[in-house]
Structure formats: structure tokens, C-alpha cells
Write a protein that holds these residues in place. Structure first.
Motif, PDB file in Angstrom:
ATOM      1  N   ARG A 145       9.108   5.488  -3.884  1.00 35.48           N
ATOM      2  CA  ARG A 145       8.989   4.434  -2.872  1.00 35.48           C
ATOM      3  C   ARG A 145       8.382   4.979  -1.585  1.00 35.48           C
ATOM      4  N   PHE A 146       8.726   6.200  -1.208  1.00 36.10           N
ATOM      5  CA  PHE A 146       8.124   6.804  -0.018  1.00 36.10           C
ATOM      6  C   PHE A 146       6.613   6.952  -0.208  1.00 36.10           C
ATOM      7  N   MET A 147       6.191   7.397  -1.396  1.00 28.91           N
ATOM      8  CA  MET A 147       4.761   7.517  -1.674  1.00 28.91           C
ATOM      9  C   MET A 147       4.106   6.140  -1.689  1.00 28.91           C
ATOM     10  N   GLU A 148       4.778   5.171  -2.286  1.00 29.84           N
ATOM     11  CA  GLU A 148       4.250   3.805  -2.334  1.00 29.84           C
ATOM     12  C   GLU A 148       4.061   3.239  -0.924  1.00 29.84           C
ATOM     13  N   GLN A 149       5.032   3.441  -0.057  1.00 25.68           N
ATOM     14  CA  GLN A 149       4.931   2.927   1.306  1.00 25.68           C
ATOM     15  C   GLN A 149       3.722   3.523   2.024  1.00 25.68           C
ATOM     16  N   CYS A 150       3.507   4.792   1.859  1.00 27.17           N
ATOM     17  CA  CYS A 150       2.344   5.450   2.459  1.00 27.17           C
ATOM     18  C   CYS A 150       1.049   4.838   1.912  1.00 27.17           C
ATOM     19  N   ARG A 151       1.005   4.639   0.605  1.00 26.13           N
ATOM     20  CA  ARG A 151      -0.186   4.062  -0.039  1.00 26.13           C
ATOM     21  C   ARG A 151      -0.436   2.637   0.454  1.00 26.13           C
ATOM     22  N   ILE A 152       0.608   1.826   0.570  1.00 25.82           N
ATOM     23  CA  ILE A 152       0.469   0.442   1.038  1.00 25.82           C
ATOM     24  C   ILE A 152      -0.001   0.421   2.488  1.00 25.82           C
ATOM     25  N   GLU A 153       0.554   1.294   3.322  1.00 24.17           N
ATOM     26  CA  GLU A 153       0.104   1.362   4.719  1.00 24.17           C
ATOM     27  C   GLU A 153      -1.389   1.663   4.770  1.00 24.17           C
ATOM     28  N   TRP A 154      -1.838   2.620   3.965  1.00 25.23           N
ATOM     29  CA  TRP A 154      -3.254   2.976   3.949  1.00 25.23           C
ATOM     30  C   TRP A 154      -4.109   1.808   3.469  1.00 25.23           C
ATOM     31  N   LEU A 155      -3.692   1.148   2.387  1.00 26.91           N
ATOM     32  CA  LEU A 155      -4.458   0.012   1.871  1.00 26.91           C
ATOM     33  C   LEU A 155      -4.533  -1.114   2.896  1.00 26.91           C
ATOM     34  N   GLU A 156      -3.444  -1.340   3.642  1.00 23.05           N
ATOM     35  CA  GLU A 156      -3.458  -2.395   4.656  1.00 23.05           C
ATOM     36  C   GLU A 156      -4.378  -2.039   5.819  1.00 23.05           C
ATOM     37  N   VAL A 157      -4.449  -0.761   6.164  1.00 18.52           N
ATOM     38  CA  VAL A 157      -5.402  -0.338   7.198  1.00 18.52           C
ATOM     39  C   VAL A 157      -6.829  -0.545   6.681  1.00 18.52           C
ATOM     40  N   ALA A 158      -7.055  -0.208   5.410  1.00 13.34           N
ATOM     41  CA  ALA A 158      -8.394  -0.287   4.838  1.00 13.34           C
ATOM     42  C   ALA A 158      -8.840  -1.720   4.557  1.00 13.34           C
ATOM     43  N   PHE A 159      -7.917  -2.590   4.109  1.00 13.45           N
ATOM     44  CA  PHE A 159      -8.296  -3.916   3.635  1.00 13.45           C
ATOM     45  C   PHE A 159      -7.548  -5.067   4.295  1.00 13.45           C
ATOM     46  N   GLY A 160      -6.642  -4.790   5.202  1.00 10.90           N
ATOM     47  CA  GLY A 160      -5.846  -5.847   5.811  1.00 10.90           C
ATOM     48  C   GLY A 160      -4.569  -6.071   5.018  1.00 10.90           C
TER      49      GLY A 160
END
Length: 147
Positions: free
Chosen positions: A43-58
């Protein structure tokens, strides 16, 4: 940011740092043995990935296509316990036509020499209606390659 901004300490080859996420270990993250449950590392890795995707794509919303994780792994290096703050670093690895390997390092936020875990996840870009992989968007490819 650590002095290892483009490489992990866990023996990974040099990679591009995509995102770093500071997160807090919650009381409920622990299991009956008094340490953070192994599923929470994912979940910690997932949260980091989601934050990055939201920065990249909204904000993440339902769309015609998007990212799917097809595999994930974690090497548990050291127990995490409440209370603590962690830093999760996400790196870009090998990129294919429809996918990209990502790797992660979970560190103590106050002592970057302490590595709790490292792992990875393969992201595949999928056309949800066709239920098939599709080419990575050019905008994502540019982010990953730094063009």
C-alpha cells in the motif's frame, strides 16, 4: 532527497527517480506481532505510484484507458513499527511498448540510511473496453525518458 536520487541502495542499476512520497505509519498498519503488516508495504508503494500518476495525469478517474499493475514484489529488509514516518521513492525502470517496470525503496524519513524494503511493480497501459494492452501514451513516455 537522498544522495542516491538516481539509484537505490538495494543493488538496483541506476534508474530515474520519478517521485518521492513522505507517508506516516498508522497504528492500524500494525499486526498482532507489533510490526507493520507485510500487505501494508504494498500500500505504501501504491500510494507513491498513485501520487505520481496524479501529478502526471491529474486526479485518477475512470477513463477509456489507463494503468494496471500486472505483478508486484517486495523484499522486506527491516521491520517497521508505529510511530514512524517513511519516505517511498519510485524509480522508472525498463520501458516497453505497453509497459514500464517501476521500483521502490521504502526508507525511514528521518534516517535515509535505514531501508525498510525495496520492491517493484510492472505497469501495463490498458484499453479497458477492449481489455487489451495498448501503447503507453506519448506524454507518459516523455515523463519516463525525460524528453
Amino acid at each position: 532527497m537522498s544522495s542516491h536520487a538516481n539509484a537505490t541502495d538495494a543493488g538496483q542499476p541506476e534508474q530515474k527517480l520519478l517521485h518521492a512520497s513522505r507517508q506516516v505509519i498508522r497504528w492500524g498498519d500494525m499486526d498482532a506481532l507489533g510490526h507493520v503488516n507485510n500487505t501494508v508495504y504494498f500500500r505504501f508503494m501504491e500510494q507513491c505510484r498513485i501520487e505520481w500518476l496524479e501529478v502526471a495525469f491529474g486526479p485518477t478517474v475512470a477513463a477509456d484507458e489507463g494503468p494496471v499493475i500486472v505483478n508486484a514484489h517486495c523484499n522486506f529488509r527491516r521491520q517497521m513499527k508505529y510511530p514512524a514516518s517513511i519516505s517511498v521513492e519510485m524509480f522508472a525502470g525498463q520501458m516497453g511498448r505497453t509497459s514500464v517496470e517501476t521500483t521502490y525503496v521504502i526508507r525511514d524519513a528521518d534516517d535515509e540510511q535505514i531501508i525498510y524494503a525495496d520492491g517493484g511493480a510492472k505497469i501495463v497501459w490498458v484499453d479497458f473496453k477492449k481489455e487489451k494492452s495498448t501503447a503507453l501514451p506519448d506524454s507518459l513516455r516523455q515523463l519516463l525518458t525525460g524528453l
